[in-house]
Design an enzyme around this catalytic site. Structure first.
Site, PDB file in Angstrom:
ATOM      1  N   SER A 107       0.833  -1.196   0.000  1.00 21.25           N
ATOM      2  CA  SER A 107       0.000   0.000   0.000  1.00 21.25           C
ATOM      3  C   SER A 107       0.876   1.258   0.000  1.00 21.25           C
ATOM      4  CB  SER A 107      -0.954  -0.046   1.202  1.00 21.25           C
ATOM      5  OG  SER A 107      -1.939   0.953   1.121  1.00 21.25           O
ATOM      6  N   HIS A 132      -2.288  -1.191  -4.422  1.00 22.49           N
ATOM      7  CA  HIS A 132      -3.739  -1.204  -4.604  1.00 22.49           C
ATOM      8  C   HIS A 132      -4.263   0.223  -4.525  1.00 22.49           C
ATOM      9  CE1 HIS A 132      -4.550  -1.808   0.027  1.00 22.49           C
ATOM     10  NE2 HIS A 132      -3.890  -0.701  -0.229  1.00 22.49           N
TER      11      HIS A 132
END
Length: 210
Positions: A107, A132
């Site tokens: 992330s 993501h």
């Protein structure tokens, strides 16, 4: 209730003793590493962590604005705005910042990994990287939820632009890759442009990656 022994062991930071002309001086291990211009970004990214990391970056710049800084990353990600404050500080300061993932950079961790100086972004062989799109949960009035949803969309676009800038991928490729949790090996991360090199031993990159 947490086991007090586990709590103690998990928060125990080793101390190192250094001999100086004035006698012995004790440092916690992270402070000693900071003297070598090494910063550890470990654990979830949040406001408290970002304040510490930014302060260390600014301190090292003040000490020597031309000497490189090494950042070791092992993070599952966290708060987007906290991560962006670290990102902006990395881009703002004068010293080059090398990044090295040890364990995982997921992330926001992956964004900070790829934000290192071009040619100075590294991974150890068995590290994992995950990218993501941002997510969030909101509650309250429908209008407020819509406002937060629009803000999340803006953050998503901005994060995509940052990945485009640092990886060399086009926007469509980045958007497709970040649509869902996308896990990568060190080799995959290198092929995608998130890192520049996989390190198995210090070797010739010793001075750069610390």
């Amino acid at each position: 209730m947490k086991d007090p022994i586990d709590l103690y062991m998990n928060t125990l930071v080793p101390m190192v003793v250094e001999q100086t002309s004035r006698g012995e001086r004790a440092y916690d291990i992270f402070s000693r590493m900071l003297k070598e211009r090494i910063i550890f970004l470990s654990g979830p990214v949040h406001d408290g962590m970002s304040s510490l990391i930014c302060a260390q970056l600014l301190f090292l710049e003040a000490e020597n604005p031309s000497k490189e800084i090494a950042m070791y990353i092992n993070s599952p990600g966290g708060v987007v705005t906290s991560g962006l404050s670290i990102y902006d500080t990395m881009q703002y300061i004068r010293p080059k910042v090398s990044t090295l993932v040890i364990g995982q950079a997921a992330s926001m961790g992956s964004l900070l990994l790829t934000a290192g100086e071009k040619g100075m972004r590294f991974s150890l062989p068995n590290s994992r990287v995950m990218v993501h799109q941002p997510s969030g949960g909101y509650q309250g009035q429908a209008t407020d939820i819509m406002i937060h949803a629009r803000e999340t969309e803006k953050l998503k676009r901005r994060l995509n632009e940052i990945y485009v800038k640092h990886t060399g991928q086009d926007l469509d490729t980045v958007e497709a890759a970040l649509e869902r949790d996308n896990f990568m090996s060190a080799e995959d991360a290198k092929a995608w442009g998130l890192i520049d090199e996989i390190l198995e031993s210090r070797g010739k990159t010793d001075d750069t990656a610390k």
